[in-house]
Design an enzyme around this catalytic site. Structure first.
Site, PDB file in Angstrom:
ATOM      1  N   LYS A  45       1.768  -3.798   6.629  1.00  0.00           N
ATOM      2  CA  LYS A  45       2.214  -3.702   5.223  1.00  0.00           C
ATOM      3  C   LYS A  45       3.726  -3.485   5.165  1.00  0.00           C
ATOM      4  O   LYS A  45       4.436  -4.096   4.373  1.00  0.00           O
ATOM      5  CB  LYS A  45       1.488  -2.552   4.512  1.00  0.00           C
ATOM      6  CG  LYS A  45       0.004  -2.802   4.325  1.00  0.00           C
ATOM      7  CD  LYS A  45      -0.246  -3.930   3.331  1.00  0.00           C
ATOM      8  CE  LYS A  45      -1.579  -4.595   3.499  1.00  0.00           C
ATOM      9  NZ  LYS A  45      -1.768  -5.797   2.716  1.00  0.00           N
ATOM     10  N   SER A  67       0.841  -1.205   0.000  1.00  0.00           N
ATOM     11  CA  SER A  67       0.000   0.000   0.000  1.00  0.00           C
ATOM     12  C   SER A  67       0.869   1.245   0.000  1.00  0.00           C
ATOM     13  O   SER A  67       1.982   1.250   0.556  1.00  0.00           O
ATOM     14  CB  SER A  67      -0.857  -0.035   1.270  1.00  0.00           C
ATOM     15  OG  SER A  67      -1.412   1.219   1.513  1.00  0.00           O
ATOM     16  N   TYR A 112      -2.363  -1.417  11.037  1.00  0.00           N
ATOM     17  CA  TYR A 112      -2.609  -1.906   9.664  1.00  0.00           C
ATOM     18  C   TYR A 112      -1.439  -1.525   8.765  1.00  0.00           C
ATOM     19  O   TYR A 112      -0.863  -2.359   8.049  1.00  0.00           O
ATOM     20  CB  TYR A 112      -3.928  -1.335   9.116  1.00  0.00           C
ATOM     21  CG  TYR A 112      -3.957  -1.328   7.617  1.00  0.00           C
ATOM     22  CD1 TYR A 112      -4.084  -2.522   6.907  1.00  0.00           C
ATOM     23  CD2 TYR A 112      -3.791  -0.147   6.884  1.00  0.00           C
ATOM     24  CE1 TYR A 112      -4.064  -2.530   5.516  1.00  0.00           C
ATOM     25  CE2 TYR A 112      -3.769  -0.147   5.510  1.00  0.00           C
ATOM     26  CZ  TYR A 112      -3.903  -1.336   4.830  1.00  0.00           C
ATOM     27  OH  TYR A 112      -3.861  -1.334   3.456  1.00  0.00           O
TER      28      TYR A 112
HETATM   29  N1  UFG Z   1     -12.724  11.128   3.572  1.00  0.00           N
HETATM   30  C1  UFG Z   1     -13.716  12.039   3.923  1.00  0.00           C
HETATM   31  N2  UFG Z   1     -14.870  11.556   4.443  1.00  0.00           N
HETATM   32  C2  UFG Z   1     -15.099  10.218   4.639  1.00  0.00           C
HETATM   33  C3  UFG Z   1     -14.070   9.298   4.265  1.00  0.00           C
HETATM   34  C4  UFG Z   1     -12.899   9.799   3.761  1.00  0.00           C
HETATM   35  O1  UFG Z   1     -13.554  13.247   3.757  1.00  0.00           O
HETATM   36  O2  UFG Z   1     -16.174   9.857   5.128  1.00  0.00           O
HETATM   37  C5  UFG Z   1     -11.471  11.633   2.989  1.00  0.00           C
HETATM   38  C6  UFG Z   1     -10.256  11.329   3.849  1.00  0.00           C
HETATM   39  O3  UFG Z   1     -10.056  12.326   4.799  1.00  0.00           O
HETATM   40  C7  UFG Z   1      -9.150  11.287   2.783  1.00  0.00           C
HETATM   41  C8  UFG Z   1      -9.865  10.801   1.521  1.00  0.00           C
HETATM   42  O4  UFG Z   1     -11.246  10.994   1.763  1.00  0.00           O
HETATM   43  O5  UFG Z   1      -8.685  12.557   2.542  1.00  0.00           O
HETATM   44  C9  UFG Z   1      -9.622   9.328   1.231  1.00  0.00           C
HETATM   45  O6  UFG Z   1      -9.900   8.589   2.416  1.00  0.00           O
HETATM   46  P1  UFG Z   1     -10.039   6.992   2.428  1.00  0.00           P
HETATM   47  O7  UFG Z   1     -10.435   6.608   3.799  1.00  0.00           O
HETATM   48  O8  UFG Z   1     -10.941   6.569   1.305  1.00  0.00           O
HETATM   49  O9  UFG Z   1      -8.593   6.480   2.055  1.00  0.00           O
HETATM   50  P2  UFG Z   1      -7.167   6.830   2.744  1.00  0.00           P
HETATM   51  O10 UFG Z   1      -6.412   7.649   1.773  1.00  0.00           O
HETATM   52  O11 UFG Z   1      -7.353   7.320   4.104  1.00  0.00           O
HETATM   53  O12 UFG Z   1      -6.459   5.423   2.795  1.00  0.00           O
HETATM   54  C10 UFG Z   1      -6.902   4.394   3.636  1.00  0.00           C
HETATM   55  C11 UFG Z   1      -5.697   3.664   4.188  1.00  0.00           C
HETATM   56  C12 UFG Z   1      -4.934   2.996   3.075  1.00  0.00           C
HETATM   57  C13 UFG Z   1      -5.824   2.084   2.358  1.00  0.00           C
HETATM   58  C14 UFG Z   1      -6.992   2.864   1.841  1.00  0.00           C
HETATM   59  C15 UFG Z   1      -7.957   1.982   1.146  1.00  0.00           C
HETATM   60  O13 UFG Z   1      -4.876   4.571   4.852  1.00  0.00           O
HETATM   61  O14 UFG Z   1      -3.859   2.270   3.585  1.00  0.00           O
HETATM   62  O15 UFG Z   1      -7.670   3.510   2.925  1.00  0.00           O
HETATM   63  O16 UFG Z   1      -8.509   1.052   2.045  1.00  0.00           O
HETATM   64  F1  UFG Z   1      -5.162   1.484   1.335  1.00  0.00           F
END
Ligand code: UFG
Length: 353
Positions: free
Chosen positions: A155, A126, A151
């Site tokens: 990785k 990841s 998590y």
């Molecule tokens: N976000 C929101 N509102 C939400 C959910 C997310 O604004 O309800 C924002 C987050 O703040 C972030 C972006 O959307 O800026 C993406 O968030 P995600 O939760 O979809 O994904 P992340 O980049 O946080 O990544 C996480 C883990 C990774 C993993 C990925 C996919 O950190 O390791 O989810 O599962 F690979």
């Protein structure tokens, strides 16, 4: 026909990869404990491809079961190891479960492969290993940073375990302690950025357990009326519109990359371990994803700006040119295709799975 073991093959990325492998003529065995997916996904895969992969319901962190499984499938040519728990927040609450589930299973898969003489592995890593990088975009040489949650640490540690396995093999080769017919280890760690979207058939997609943690399923469930409102976690970041930036990649592009990785491992000359960034190479903000969703689907999304989410990084996107150069792979699908296909999948969910 080459036989490939796909662990976690009923999950989100796994199921799309199984479709791609079957369509490219591979024989697929899926190993999954169904802890975060459903067996019916196999029927959906069969509906798309006309081929039904074998499903072995198995907990790979059970050593005896795992080794028995590899003995049964000792004719496999390669393994794609997706199976792992992946919820950031849950991993903070249940670290031991995460370490046991994600690391024990990797160790037993490697042991099973070693014994079976099957030493080609594609591992799901990841972009989380990069943390918040100093320079963007990130290349595979960008230094990894200490993990921000259990998590992410699984990785990072998994990548280290794989590197040690390869070092052990190389040391044995140098010392001449390996049997003459010992097959070399070939390991590719694929560092996924943010996979979203769903198969164009809308027969498979992401099936989050309970309230989604990730952005895309939260958006589609809000538009479908299952959640009242999407919270945008922070608009005071140092980005053009203040919301965080990620490299979203269509899950079908990611699936294609796995087939490219399999072909690469078969090319003469490659052995040992290598790392690839799998992203689209573009960063999009949370607000841009919302705008794409509204544009591509014609749905109005109810959202509000909320506070920052703890542990979130500000921005990251990939330099995926190494995958393009060596694997001959490039992400092809647009953000609008990602958001539209995710919506079609959400709509189809009301029609049972
Ligand atoms: N976000 C929101 N509102 C939400 C959910 C997310 O604004 O309800 C924002 C987050 O703040 C972030 C972006 O959307 O800026 C993406 O968030 P995600 O939760 O979809 O994904 P992340 O980049 O946080 O990544 C996480 C883990 C990774 C993993 C990925 C996919 O950190 O390791 O989810 O599962 F690979």
């Amino acid at each position: 026909m080459k036989k490939v073991i796909v662990t976690g093959g009923t999950g989100f990325i796994g199921s799309h990869t199984v479709v791609e492998l079957l369509q490219r003529g591979y024989d697929v065995v899926v190993a999954d404990d169904l802890s975060n997916s459903k067996a019916s996904v196999i029927d959906r895969i069969a509906e798309i491809t006309g081929e039904k992969p074998i499903l072995e319901i198995i907990d790979l962190s059970d050593r005896t079961a795992c080794l028995r499984f590899f003995k049964m499938h000792s004719d496999a040519d390669a393994v794609i190891h997706f199976a792992a728990a992946k919820a950031v927040g849950e991993s903070v609450l249940h670290p031991l479960h995460y370490y046991r589930n994600n690391l024990d299973s990797l160790l037993y898969v490697l042991e099973g492969m070693e014994k079976a003489g099957c030493r080609k592995l594609v591992y799901s890593s990841s972009c989380t290993v990069y943390g918040q990088p100093e320079h963007l975009p990130v290349t595979e040489d960008t230094p990894r940073q200490p993990a921000t949650c259990p998590y992410a640490n699984t990785k990072r540690v998994s990548e280290d375990i794989l590197a040690d396995v390869v070092h052990g093999y190389e040391a044995g080769k140098q010392k001449g302690t390996l049997e003459a017919d010992y097959k070399p280890w070939k390991i590719l760690a694929l560092r996924y950025f943010n996979p979203i979207g769903a198969h164009p058939s809308a027969l498979i997609g992401e099936l989050p357990n309970g309230v989604p943690n990730n952005l895309m399923p939260y958006i589609t469930q809000t538009a479908a009326g299952l959640r009242p409102c999407l919270q945008v976690f922070g608009d005071d970041y140092d980005t053009p519109d203040g919301t965080p930036i990620r490299d979203y990649i269509h899950v079908c592009d990611l699936a294609d990359a796995h087939v490219a990785a399999m072909e690469y491992m078969d090319k003469g000359g490659f052995e040992g371990m290598d790392y690839f960034n799998l992203g689209a190479g573009h960063g999009y903000s949370v607000l841009e994803v919302i705008q794409s969703f509204e544009r591509s689907t014609g749905q109005k999304l109810n959202y509000k700006i909320a506070g920052r989410r703890e542990g979130d990084i500000e921005q990251i996107w990939a330099d995926a040119s190494k995958a393009n150069r060596l694997l001959g792979w490039k992400a092809k699908r647009s953000l609008d295709e990602m958001t539209l296909s995710a919506w079609k999948w959400q709509e189809s969910l009301s029609k049972t799975i």
